[in-house]
Design a protein around this motif. Structure first.
Motif, PDB file in Angstrom:
ATOM      1  N   UNK A  39       0.857  -1.257  -0.114  1.00  0.00           N
ATOM      2  CA  UNK A  39      -0.017   0.043  -0.099  1.00  0.00           C
ATOM      3  C   UNK A  39       0.768   1.440  -0.050  1.00  0.00           C
ATOM      4  N   UNK A  40       2.159   1.019  -0.416  1.00  0.00           N
ATOM      5  CA  UNK A  40       3.114   2.166  -0.416  1.00  0.00           C
ATOM      6  C   UNK A  40       2.892   3.026  -1.829  1.00  0.00           C
ATOM      7  N   UNK A  41       2.782   4.396  -1.696  1.00  0.00           N
ATOM      8  CA  UNK A  41       2.891   5.073  -2.965  1.00  0.00           C
ATOM      9  C   UNK A  41       4.028   4.727  -3.829  1.00  0.00           C
ATOM     10  N   UNK A  42       3.803   4.434  -5.308  1.00  0.00           N
ATOM     11  CA  UNK A  42       4.693   4.306  -6.242  1.00  0.00           C
ATOM     12  C   UNK A  42       5.785   5.315  -6.393  1.00  0.00           C
ATOM     13  N   UNK A  43       7.199   5.319  -6.497  1.00  0.00           N
ATOM     14  CA  UNK A  43       7.979   6.396  -6.886  1.00  0.00           C
ATOM     15  C   UNK A  43       8.221   6.137  -8.307  1.00  0.00           C
ATOM     16  N   UNK A  44       9.197   7.077  -8.733  1.00  0.00           N
ATOM     17  CA  UNK A  44       9.503   7.039 -10.297  1.00  0.00           C
ATOM     18  C   UNK A  44      10.230   5.748 -10.866  1.00  0.00           C
ATOM     19  N   UNK A  45      11.272   5.382  -9.887  1.00  0.00           N
ATOM     20  CA  UNK A  45      12.007   4.066 -10.204  1.00  0.00           C
ATOM     21  C   UNK A  45      10.943   2.987 -10.450  1.00  0.00           C
ATOM     22  N   UNK A  46      10.112   2.644  -9.433  1.00  0.00           N
ATOM     23  CA  UNK A  46       9.238   1.707  -9.783  1.00  0.00           C
ATOM     24  C   UNK A  46       8.410   1.580 -10.873  1.00  0.00           C
ATOM     25  N   UNK A  47       7.914   2.855 -10.931  1.00  0.00           N
ATOM     26  CA  UNK A  47       6.748   3.060 -12.136  1.00  0.00           C
ATOM     27  C   UNK A  47       7.545   3.011 -13.356  1.00  0.00           C
ATOM     28  N   UNK A  48       8.800   3.442 -13.579  1.00  0.00           N
ATOM     29  CA  UNK A  48       9.658   3.111 -14.784  1.00  0.00           C
ATOM     30  C   UNK A  48       9.990   1.715 -15.059  1.00  0.00           C
ATOM     31  N   UNK A  49      10.188   0.815 -13.943  1.00  0.00           N
ATOM     32  CA  UNK A  49      10.631  -0.373 -14.474  1.00  0.00           C
ATOM     33  C   UNK A  49       9.173  -1.060 -14.690  1.00  0.00           C
ATOM     34  N   UNK A  50       8.223  -0.772 -13.914  1.00  0.00           N
ATOM     35  CA  UNK A  50       6.816  -1.521 -14.264  1.00  0.00           C
ATOM     36  C   UNK A  50       6.460  -1.003 -15.871  1.00  0.00           C
ATOM     37  N   UNK A  51       6.568   0.147 -16.160  1.00  0.00           N
ATOM     38  CA  UNK A  51       6.263   0.615 -17.436  1.00  0.00           C
ATOM     39  C   UNK A  51       6.933  -0.228 -18.789  1.00  0.00           C
ATOM     40  N   UNK A  52       8.340  -0.405 -18.345  1.00  0.00           N
ATOM     41  CA  UNK A  52       8.967  -1.185 -19.255  1.00  0.00           C
ATOM     42  C   UNK A  52       8.636  -2.774 -19.296  1.00  0.00           C
ATOM     43  N   UNK A  53       8.216  -3.057 -18.292  1.00  0.00           N
ATOM     44  CA  UNK A  53       7.766  -4.674 -18.308  1.00  0.00           C
ATOM     45  C   UNK A  53       6.285  -4.640 -19.028  1.00  0.00           C
ATOM     46  N   UNK A  54       5.564  -3.880 -18.648  1.00  0.00           N
ATOM     47  CA  UNK A  54       4.228  -3.934 -19.305  1.00  0.00           C
ATOM     48  C   UNK A  54       4.405  -3.940 -20.878  1.00  0.00           C
ATOM     49  N   UNK A  55       5.454  -3.002 -21.200  1.00  0.00           N
ATOM     50  CA  UNK A  55       5.531  -3.016 -22.623  1.00  0.00           C
ATOM     51  C   UNK A  55       5.764  -4.277 -23.322  1.00  0.00           C
ATOM     52  N   UNK A  56       6.303  -5.168 -22.612  1.00  0.00           N
ATOM     53  CA  UNK A  56       6.705  -6.524 -23.058  1.00  0.00           C
ATOM     54  C   UNK A  56       5.770  -7.593 -23.086  1.00  0.00           C
ATOM     55  N   UNK A  57       4.698  -7.193 -22.486  1.00  0.00           N
ATOM     56  CA  UNK A  57       3.286  -8.158 -21.965  1.00  0.00           C
ATOM     57  C   UNK A  57       3.102  -9.106 -23.180  1.00  0.00           C
ATOM     58  N   UNK A  58       2.759  -8.587 -24.306  1.00  0.00           N
ATOM     59  CA  UNK A  58       2.645  -9.386 -25.417  1.00  0.00           C
ATOM     60  C   UNK A  58       3.343 -10.287 -25.850  1.00  0.00           C
ATOM     61  N   UNK A  59       4.727 -10.154 -25.607  1.00  0.00           N
ATOM     62  CA  UNK A  59       5.600 -11.154 -25.919  1.00  0.00           C
ATOM     63  C   UNK A  59       5.772 -12.455 -24.776  1.00  0.00           C
ATOM     64  N   UNK A  60       5.287 -11.928 -23.524  1.00  0.00           N
ATOM     65  CA  UNK A  60       5.168 -12.915 -22.454  1.00  0.00           C
ATOM     66  C   UNK A  60       3.905 -13.664 -22.682  1.00  0.00           C
ATOM     67  N   UNK A  61       2.905 -13.124 -22.959  1.00  0.00           N
ATOM     68  CA  UNK A  61       1.735 -13.874 -23.260  1.00  0.00           C
ATOM     69  C   UNK A  61       1.877 -14.902 -24.446  1.00  0.00           C
ATOM     70  N   UNK A  62       2.619 -14.492 -25.303  1.00  0.00           N
ATOM     71  CA  UNK A  62       2.683 -15.570 -26.545  1.00  0.00           C
ATOM     72  C   UNK A  62       3.407 -16.810 -26.105  1.00  0.00           C
ATOM     73  N   UNK A  63       4.591 -16.257 -25.274  1.00  0.00           N
ATOM     74  CA  UNK A  63       5.247 -17.513 -24.776  1.00  0.00           C
ATOM     75  C   UNK A  63       4.519 -18.396 -23.475  1.00  0.00           C
TER      76      UNK A  63
END
Length: 459
Positions: free
Chosen positions: A269-293
């Protein structure tokens, strides 16, 4: 429906977490609010829609954290009967008189296998109660021609599972007019972010990679246990009934239940900072690749003999199931029978159920987060996999009503399906399908016997 590359490119210029919300909105087709965790989003949804003391129908084969979130929201969990082959809610086995006493229904979509959301939606509409979808394991699954999460009044997703971000999630709602109220509730409940938590989150992937590379995973777990840093010695966390009764008495109060709700994720329940949000965004951008695998690995695992239990009748029965899976038996490929696990179809062994096929069948597998294989001696299989440095997680045994008892939940009217699944399902990461199949073959693992046969084996 997936967001196109052009849409993602333009979204990169939108301030976070708005970019994350827009990406998920494009996938789901409804308003999405970023939250620091799936469990936090679920608490917000339950508090918004359910009256204090309300009763929530849910699956007993589920993470105990979700059970404690329901209690923390000041609600009474009601355990549902389940289909034994995919642990989805068995709609036909829910007593008719129970629907009128409920305040809401919560699906699980365990491992990515969808609950029968179209029929549950109809039941909830008839009873005038909300439907909540927990899509933590099912961010890429579909049912009835829609994504999981597009049927409920609200749905929650985790970015720790398929996305692999180890943090973050979404709370979505069917009514866009509720977005502002949900955002405000989130803001009121969030705790300030901590620099130490952000730095630990940033360093964690590198530390985990080092442990894997040096093959020190078992040594690391042993050290954590020695130092008292692990919160689970068994599959279920300690219930601590006396303390839990006090927390339930203080509900609705997330803080009073914090020691249960935070397990395995202290910054839920902690507010997310920029470092965390940046990594989450990069991982989310690759979601379609992960779903295909995941889809490819799911298909491979579903083709094995452990993808369905052996019917009573020995080798001849097993041959019949294999023929059904391969398409050689009458009716094969029509979305019926145990071979349909991993697809948007449900038909249990112990009772007939109207399959989700009635609202549209997917012939290709769902991109499951974990594929439940059924083995006669699960503990032996887990040990064999551990020797190859393959850790089996996401086990939910015993079912929640057996774990918590009648003091904290209404017991399932028919616990047999949940108990059988909880004892036999071996959740396999589809991204490691080939390795797991090799280990099971070499260890001589036998498929479990179908429900209704001799007593199931449990280590």
């Amino acid at each position: 429906m997936a967001t196109g590359e052009a849409g993602l490119a333009s979204a990169r210029h939108v301030p976070r977490p708005k970019r994350l919300e827009e990406t998920m909105r494009g996938r789901l087709g409804r308003e999405c609010v970023y939250v620091p965790s799936c469990r936090f989003g679920l608490f917000v949804a339950l508090r918004h829609w359910c009256p204090p003391g309300g009763r929530v129908l849910m699956s007993p084969v589920n993470d105990d954290v979700i059970f404690f979130v329901v209690l923390a929201a000041g609600l009474r969990p009601v355990q549902a009967p389940l289909n034994p082959l995919d642990a989805s809610i068995d709609v036909d086995a829910v007593p008719d008189d129970l629907w009128g006493s409920l305040s809401a229904v919560l699906t699980t979509n365990l491992y990515g296998n969808p609950d029968d959301a179209p029929r549950l939606r109809a039941k909830c509409d008839a009873s005038g109660i909300p439907l909540f979808e927990d899509g933590a394991h099912a961010i890429g699954s579909e049912v009835g021609g829609r994504p999981v999460g597009a049927w409920g009044d609200a749905s929650v997703f985790s970015l720790s599972k398929h996305v692999g971000a180890k943090a973050g999630g979404f709370l979505s709602c069917a009514d866009p007019g509720l977005r502002e109220a949900l955002e405000k509730t989130c803001e009121d409940l969030l705790l300030p972010g901590r620099l130490t938590a952000e730095l630990a989150y940033t360093v964690r992937p590198y530390a985990e990679a080092a442990v894997r590379g040096l093959r020190l995973r078992r040594a690391a777990w042993a050290t954590m246990r020695l130092l008292g840093l692990t919160e689970r010695e068994e599959i279920r966390m300690p219930l601590r009934p006396e303390a839990l009764a006090g927390a339930v008495g203080a509900a609705p109060d997330l803080t009073a239940s914090d020691s249960w709700v935070r397990v395995d994720m202290h910054d839920y329940r902690l507010r997310s900072g920029g470092l965390r949000l940046g990594r989450i965004g990069r991982r989310l951008d690759r979601l379609d690749e992960v779903l295909a695998a995941c889809r490819a690995g799911t298909e491979q695992l579903l083709s094995t003999r452990w993808a369905r239990p052996v019917p009573c009748g020995g080798a001849e029965g097993e041959a019949g199931v294999r023929a059904e899976a391969s398409g050689d038996s009458p009716g094969a490929g029509q979305g019926s029978g145990p071979a349909a696990v991993g697809r948007a179809v449900h038909r249990p062994v112990h009772r007939p159920v109207t399959p989700v096929a009635s609202v549209g069948v997917r012939r290709d597998p769902q991109p499951l987060f974990r594929v439940p294989l059924f083995v006669a001696d699960r503990d032996a299989a887990i040990a064999a996999l551990a020797r190859r440095d393959i850790v089996v997680g996401y086990l939910y045994d015993p079912p929640l009503d057996d774990y918590a008892g009648a003091d904290f939940t209404d017991l399932s009217p028919d616990p047999t399906g949940a108990r059988w699944f909880a004892r036999h399902a071996l959740p396999v990461d589809p991204l490691r399908a080939r390795q797991v199949v090799d280990v099971l073959e070499e260890s001589g693992a036998r498929p479990a016997e179908a429900p209704g046969g001799p007593a199931p084996t449990r280590g």
